[in-house]
Every structure is written in structure tokens, then in C-alpha cells.
Design a protein around this motif. Sequence first.
Motif, PDB file in Angstrom:
ATOM      1  N   TYR A  29       0.809  -1.219   0.000  1.00 22.36           N
ATOM      2  CA  TYR A  29       0.000   0.000   0.000  1.00 22.36           C
ATOM      3  C   TYR A  29       0.839   1.264   0.000  1.00 22.36           C
ATOM      4  CZ  TYR A  29       0.361  -0.711   5.096  1.00 22.36           C
ATOM      5  OH  TYR A  29       0.797  -0.937   6.368  1.00 22.36           O
ATOM      6  N   GLN A  32      -0.602  -6.539   9.736  1.00 20.51           N
ATOM      7  CA  GLN A  32      -0.424  -7.989   9.647  1.00 20.51           C
ATOM      8  C   GLN A  32       1.056  -8.263   9.907  1.00 20.51           C
ATOM      9  OE1 GLN A  32      -3.109 -10.573   8.165  1.00 20.51           O
ATOM     10  NE2 GLN A  32      -3.861  -9.127   9.687  1.00 20.51           N
ATOM     11  N   ALA A  66       1.165 -15.800   2.843  1.00 22.95           N
ATOM     12  CA  ALA A  66       0.791 -16.446   4.099  1.00 22.95           C
ATOM     13  C   ALA A  66      -0.383 -17.389   3.881  1.00 22.95           C
ATOM     14  CB  ALA A  66       0.405 -15.386   5.109  1.00 22.95           C
ATOM     15  N   THR A  67      -0.326 -18.521   4.515  1.00 23.86           N
ATOM     16  CA  THR A  67      -1.440 -19.470   4.425  1.00 23.86           C
ATOM     17  C   THR A  67      -1.764 -20.009   5.806  1.00 23.86           C
ATOM     18  OG1 THR A  67       0.051 -21.355   4.073  1.00 23.86           O
ATOM     19  CG2 THR A  67      -0.804 -20.262   2.104  1.00 23.86           C
ATOM     20  N   LYS A  81     -12.616  -5.628   6.858  1.00 22.68           N
ATOM     21  CA  LYS A  81     -12.162  -4.614   5.916  1.00 22.68           C
ATOM     22  C   LYS A  81     -10.742  -4.189   6.218  1.00 22.68           C
ATOM     23  CE  LYS A  81     -13.306  -0.230   3.714  1.00 22.68           C
ATOM     24  NZ  LYS A  81     -11.961  -0.273   3.187  1.00 22.68           N
ATOM     25  N   GLY A  82      -9.920  -4.187   5.190  1.00 21.45           N
ATOM     26  CA  GLY A  82      -8.589  -3.627   5.296  1.00 21.45           C
ATOM     27  C   GLY A  82      -8.650  -2.122   5.115  1.00 21.45           C
ATOM     28  N   PHE A  83      -7.669  -1.412   5.681  1.00 20.32           N
ATOM     29  CA  PHE A  83      -7.640   0.038   5.483  1.00 20.32           C
ATOM     30  C   PHE A  83      -6.250   0.571   5.769  1.00 20.32           C
ATOM     31  CE2 PHE A  83      -7.369   2.151   9.697  1.00 20.32           C
ATOM     32  CZ  PHE A  83      -7.397   1.022  10.506  1.00 20.32           C
ATOM     33  N   LEU A 116      -4.709 -19.900   1.444  1.00 19.64           N
ATOM     34  CA  LEU A 116      -4.316 -18.500   1.340  1.00 19.64           C
ATOM     35  C   LEU A 116      -4.982 -17.660   2.429  1.00 19.64           C
ATOM     36  CD1 LEU A 116      -2.835 -16.538  -0.787  1.00 19.64           C
ATOM     37  CD2 LEU A 116      -5.146 -15.956  -1.458  1.00 19.64           C
ATOM     38  N   ARG A 117      -4.198 -16.829   3.086  1.00 20.61           N
ATOM     39  CA  ARG A 117      -4.783 -15.884   4.037  1.00 20.61           C
ATOM     40  C   ARG A 117      -5.218 -14.637   3.277  1.00 20.61           C
ATOM     41  NH1 ARG A 117      -4.389 -16.551   9.437  1.00 20.61           N
ATOM     42  NH2 ARG A 117      -2.790 -17.961  10.222  1.00 20.61           N
ATOM     43  N   VAL A 118      -6.454 -14.245   3.466  1.00 24.28           N
ATOM     44  CA  VAL A 118      -6.940 -13.070   2.739  1.00 24.28           C
ATOM     45  C   VAL A 118      -6.621 -11.766   3.439  1.00 24.28           C
ATOM     46  CG1 VAL A 118      -8.803 -14.330   1.619  1.00 24.28           C
ATOM     47  CG2 VAL A 118      -9.250 -13.111   3.756  1.00 24.28           C
ATOM     48  N   GLU A 119      -6.341 -11.819   4.752  1.00 27.31           N
ATOM     49  CA  GLU A 119      -6.191 -10.562   5.480  1.00 27.31           C
ATOM     50  C   GLU A 119      -5.103  -9.650   4.880  1.00 27.31           C
ATOM     51  OE1 GLU A 119      -6.497 -13.609   6.807  1.00 27.31           O
ATOM     52  OE2 GLU A 119      -7.248 -13.532   8.877  1.00 27.31           O
ATOM     53  N   PRO A 120      -3.908 -10.187   4.549  1.00 22.71           N
ATOM     54  CA  PRO A 120      -2.907  -9.291   3.944  1.00 22.71           C
ATOM     55  C   PRO A 120      -3.379  -8.698   2.617  1.00 22.71           C
ATOM     56  CG  PRO A 120      -1.862 -11.306   4.750  1.00 22.71           C
ATOM     57  CD  PRO A 120      -3.350 -11.526   4.837  1.00 22.71           C
ATOM     58  N   LEU A 127      -6.582  -8.062   1.807  1.00 24.64           N
ATOM     59  CA  LEU A 127      -7.586  -7.038   2.118  1.00 24.64           C
ATOM     60  C   LEU A 127      -6.901  -5.759   2.578  1.00 24.64           C
ATOM     61  CD1 LEU A 127     -10.249  -9.136   4.099  1.00 24.64           C
ATOM     62  CD2 LEU A 127     -10.326  -8.448   1.704  1.00 24.64           C
ATOM     63  N   LEU A 128      -5.822  -5.928   3.347  1.00 22.84           N
ATOM     64  CA  LEU A 128      -5.086  -4.768   3.839  1.00 22.84           C
ATOM     65  C   LEU A 128      -4.453  -3.999   2.689  1.00 22.84           C
ATOM     66  CD1 LEU A 128      -3.981  -3.084   6.156  1.00 22.84           C
ATOM     67  CD2 LEU A 128      -2.142  -4.744   6.425  1.00 22.84           C
ATOM     68  N   ARG A 129      -3.826  -4.745   1.777  1.00 24.41           N
ATOM     69  CA  ARG A 129      -3.122  -4.110   0.664  1.00 24.41           C
ATOM     70  C   ARG A 129      -4.063  -3.268  -0.191  1.00 24.41           C
ATOM     71  NH1 ARG A 129      -0.268  -8.102  -3.512  1.00 24.41           N
ATOM     72  NH2 ARG A 129      -2.278  -7.975  -4.539  1.00 24.41           N
ATOM     73  N   SER A 150      -7.226  -2.086   0.835  1.00 24.21           N
ATOM     74  CA  SER A 150      -8.324  -1.460   1.609  1.00 24.21           C
ATOM     75  C   SER A 150      -9.660  -2.067   1.203  1.00 24.21           C
ATOM     76  CB  SER A 150      -8.359   0.053   1.390  1.00 24.21           C
ATOM     77  OG  SER A 150      -7.232   0.672   1.954  1.00 24.21           O
TER      78      SER A 150
END
Lengths: 337, 337
Positions: free
Chosen positions: A59, A245, A255-256, A272-274, B258-262, B264-266, B268
Motif C-alpha cells: 500500500y 499484519q 501467508a497461508t 475490511k482492510g484500510f 491462502l490468508r486473505v487478510e494481507p 484485504l489490507l493491501r 483497503s
Amino acid sequence: MKTKTILLDSRPQGTPTEDNFKFIEQDLPSLQEGEVLLKSLYISVDPYMRGRMSAAKSYAPPYEVGQPFKGGVVAEVVESKNNTLPQGAVVVGILPWQQYIVHNGKGLNQVNPQVAPLSYHLGILGMPGLTAYFGLLRIGQPKEGETVVVSGAAGAVGTVVGQIAKLKGCRVVGIAGSDEKIAYLKNELGFDEGINYKSTANLQEAVAQACPDGVDVYFDNVGGEISDAVLLSMNKFARIAICGQIAFYNNTHPATWLRVEPLLLRSSALMKGFIVGDYAAEFGTAARELADWVKEGKLQYQETVKEGFEKLPETFLGLFKGENTGKLLVKIADRGV
Amino acid sequence: MKTKTILLDSRPQGTPTEDNFKFIEQDLPSLQEGEVLLKSLYISVDPYMRGRMSAAKSYAPPYEVGQPFKGGVVAEVVESKNNTLPQGAVVVGILPWQQYIVHNGKGLNQVNPQVAPLSYHLGILGMPGLTAYFGLLRIGQPKEGETVVVSGAAGAVGTVVGQIAKLKGCRVVGIAGSDEKIAYLKNELGFDEGINYKSTANLQEAVAQACPDGVDVYFDNVGGEISDAVLLSMNKFARIAICGQIAFYNNTHPATWLRVEPLLLRSSALMKGFIVGDYAAEFGTAARELADWVKEGKLQYQETVKEGFEKLPETFLGLFKGENTGKLLVKIADRGV
């Protein structure tokens, strides 16, 4: 005029080391019309900078090898050929890691030195405070009586998240990495419960115990197994703000592990990411509300301040060892000396 | 009065088989005051029912072993001691898998047989249509010119998602499991692009090619590797509606990869799970809008209708082989015979 400068010397494989940094001494050009000479007073070290050390898209754009590190800096104008930034003014901005900087003034924000200690503009009144404010209030939308969990709870963002959640009438549970931090969160900041993830054998059970009514809001600063434990206790219509993260910043592969999609489906939950910049249009309002809360004693704030320009690399590397409580930064110089 | 009934005979380990179902014949009690005798006309088979066959907590409660399967049924009132449901009325409701049912009338919705073919109330005007409507419009919030991707695109929900997205002026890409389905989506329903995930060697590349401007909205009916490929092409501020995770319904362990959190962060990005019942307060308005679109020819609708009560188990099991196009259901009897 000479300045010490810290460059990115090489990109890290996995966890960064001091070898990735290089100190040089360079000559500064003389001031042109419109420019100011800045003296760095405080320099911020933040987890997101790890991402910028890699070449991969993230980002924030990558740092260039052979170019200076950049980040949040509070600086004083010590010489000025700029009409709006007189000598003695204090500014905050994204600036290179240098003792002295020649700058055209664009993108710098002048701060009022009377409002709060100068370093606060890198913390509770700056990026970390605003990050906590927007992630919790805009994404988390905590309601009175709900349970809010925050990971990285003793950090610059987490301490503000928990305190704002308390202001909103929530039960607040913080996850952090030492008993000292947990004691600080509970005794000084008013958190209802704390979990030391390093000494807890079964994190999922610990979260369930600390949150007997389940988790309504999760502010995620860390990711990984800590987050998995929280997500397994989500209530229907839970909201999860993905802020950091750090568990993966040093990973060399995607990452998995646990898939969150089935969990989000089961609970009709929102994730939600931000980044704080998503809310740039509202920075002014938010910073004023934060400053009011600080003045009224509703928000406590703690810093860990290292001293000396040469401490920057090791202070930054300390972020990934989970050692700091509150905002971590380095004092470079006193004002006006 | 006797009826054939289908019971859950045992809980499946992994993919269900015909052994998990049991046919019985049972006597119906005579009608009490307020009750109706219903004749099943159409019975719906839906992926979410797999979840109810397991004992584990999910968004719908588990079926009990030894008790009837339940799901969406269109039925006719063939005998009535109920003031509001006269003989000849057609109703839709969540009902047991029986040829005939004695019911107190609570929770049944009467439908107007003139609006559309009766079976449509199990599809485009029923749960699948409403699921598409709310997931796409409330969570996805597609804007003109954006790119919308839908997985399970040829299914009962996916076909409606893609068509509504076209109505909203979006570029629509559907992912499905055969060339025939892809041809149907593009030629009959007006999708812009289609990806046959079974014949595509590199799904991530295929998504990137089909979405040269990236993915703004992803309507996820399937989960798993198909979704991973889409999520890696997310644009900043993407919205992901998690509707189904059929890839995992037959898993015996929590799903990992796969982890989605990274991600989603990238970006937003926002990801939200939902079930159609979350929007129950708005069902009336939505069903009217869907019915108008169908009447005006703006929404095409396709069904795969099997015939005969005894076909229910094998038709249900077919859902997990990816064989059907459009809404899959079983016709049990004609009206008024």
C-alpha cells in the motif's frame, strides 16, 4: 552543511538486520528561494516500513536501494527562505532519515507546540492515533455494551483503540506479549481483560473466556494465529478492521493457514482492510477530537523514546521483537539549540 | 392419508451419498382447526443444505438424524381448515421433504400463480434471486464501469448476480465449470467474459486477462482456489460478498490455505459474509423489483427440473458435481390434479 543520513543498503530476506542499513555523511546544498533547512527532532519507526523495504507492491511504494529511509518526522525550521514556514516553526511530515534536510515545504504540516509534547504528533495526534480512530469508529462501529478485542494492544495504535472503545462504553480485551504490558493495559488504560499470547497455552480458549458474550469488534494489528483465535469467537454481524499484519511482514511467501471466508459466512461478519490515508479528508476533525480527549485526560498516552540518530536501525528492528509499550520513536535533537 | 417422506438417515463424512437418505411411508394425522393439507409441487435442492446435514454449528441449524430433510417447497393447499389459506391456494415455505404435509399455516407465503411459473418462487423470485440481489447490491455496491466477477456463475444465484451487474452497467466475468455453461453465460445472459475453471491451467492469469482493469466486486459462491485467483486481482477498495463456500462444505477439517487478510489490507478491501435472511425486512421490495425485471425481459432465468419425488437425493448430490445450469429443483406433482 553536512548531515548524517541512513540509506536502504539492501533488501531484507525475511527479518531485516542492521546489514540492510547504511550510514553516510553528505553535504547539503545551500538554500534556494522557497526552501527551508529542517533539523530533525523526533523520528518515528513503524511496522509498515517493513513493507517498504521490499520490492513487492504494497500500500506504500517500496524504498529504493541506495536511497534514504523515509517516515514520520517532527522537525524544526532552523533557516528559512519560505514565506509560510518561518525560522522556529515546527513541522511534521514524511521525511528522509537525516539529521538535517533541505526541503521545499510541500506536504509539511505546521504544528502548534502548545497543544501537546512535540513527539505526540508522531503518535496519538499523528498517524497511529488517526489509524486507531478511523479503523475503530468507521469500520468497527462499536456500540455500547459490545465486546471489542484489539491485538498489538500495547502498541501505538492498540492503546488508542482500546481507550476509545472504553469511551464508547464497550467491554475491551487486549492481546499483548508480556505480563507487564497486560498490567499496563488493565491498570493504567482501563482495559477490562488482557491476554498474554506468549504465556497462553490455548489462545482460542483464552479469548473465549475473556469474551463470554463473544467478539463483536476485532481490531487486528498483527494477523496470524492470534487473529485466528479471535475470529473463531466472532458473533453474528461482527466487524473486523484489518490494520496490520505484522505476523507476515517478514514472510518470503504468501501467508497461508485458516481460511476466514467460511467464518465470515457463518457469522454474516464484515472484514475490511484500510490505511489511514483512506480517511485523509477527515484528518482535521479527527485530530481535534483526539487532542480534546488527551487534554481532558480521557486518553492516556505512552511512548518509548530512544535517544540518538544512530539508534534508528536497532530501534526499528525492535518492533519485530514485540518489546515496546506504546509508541516507539527516536529523539534526534532538542528544539532551538 | 399416507405420504412418502425423506429422512436424514445418517450424517455424511465428507461428500454425502444416497446412504445418508431414507425413504419412509407414513400416515398423516387428520386436519385440526386452522390446519391445511399441502401437496408438494416443486422441491428445491440447494448447496446450503449440505451444512445442515452436519452436526456442527452453522448459519442454519442442523437437521436431526431420523427427521425429515427440509427446504424450499412450493405447495398447493388441497384441503383447508384455515381461514386465510383456502383450497387451491399456492404457498411457498421451508417445509419437510414429503409428498403431502399437514401444516398450521404459520410461516407460509401465498404466491400469485399469475406472476410467473410456480417454480420461479424457488429461484429467481425466491431465495436464490433475493440472495443475488442483496449480496450484489448491498455488499458489492457495483458502480457503472466497474468489473464484477462471480463464481458459480451458471448456478441459481450466479446467473442473477451477473445479469443485475449488467443492468448496473458493469463489465461482468463469470467463472463456471464447462464450456457449455460459459457459452450460455456469454450468449444468452450477456456476460462479457467467462472462465471455465476446469480447463484453465492458470486461473490467476485467466482472471487477470479477463479483468484488464482489475476486480472491483467479487461475488463468491464457491470459495477455495477459484476465489484465491480472483482475490489476487483485487483493486483498491474492492468489495467481496461471501455468499457460499461450496468448496468446503464437504470438508471434515477447517479449511486452510491462502490468508486473505494481507490482501484485504493491501487493497483497503471489504469482505462480508451474509445470508439472505439478514435482509428479511426488505424482501417484499426486492421481490417486486426482480419480478418487474423478469416481466420486462431484463432478467433471463433457466431451471434444471428433475421429475419425481424419488429423484430428490440424487438431484441434491448432483449439486456437488457442478453439473447443473441455473436453478436445480425437482417437480413432485402438477397443480390441481
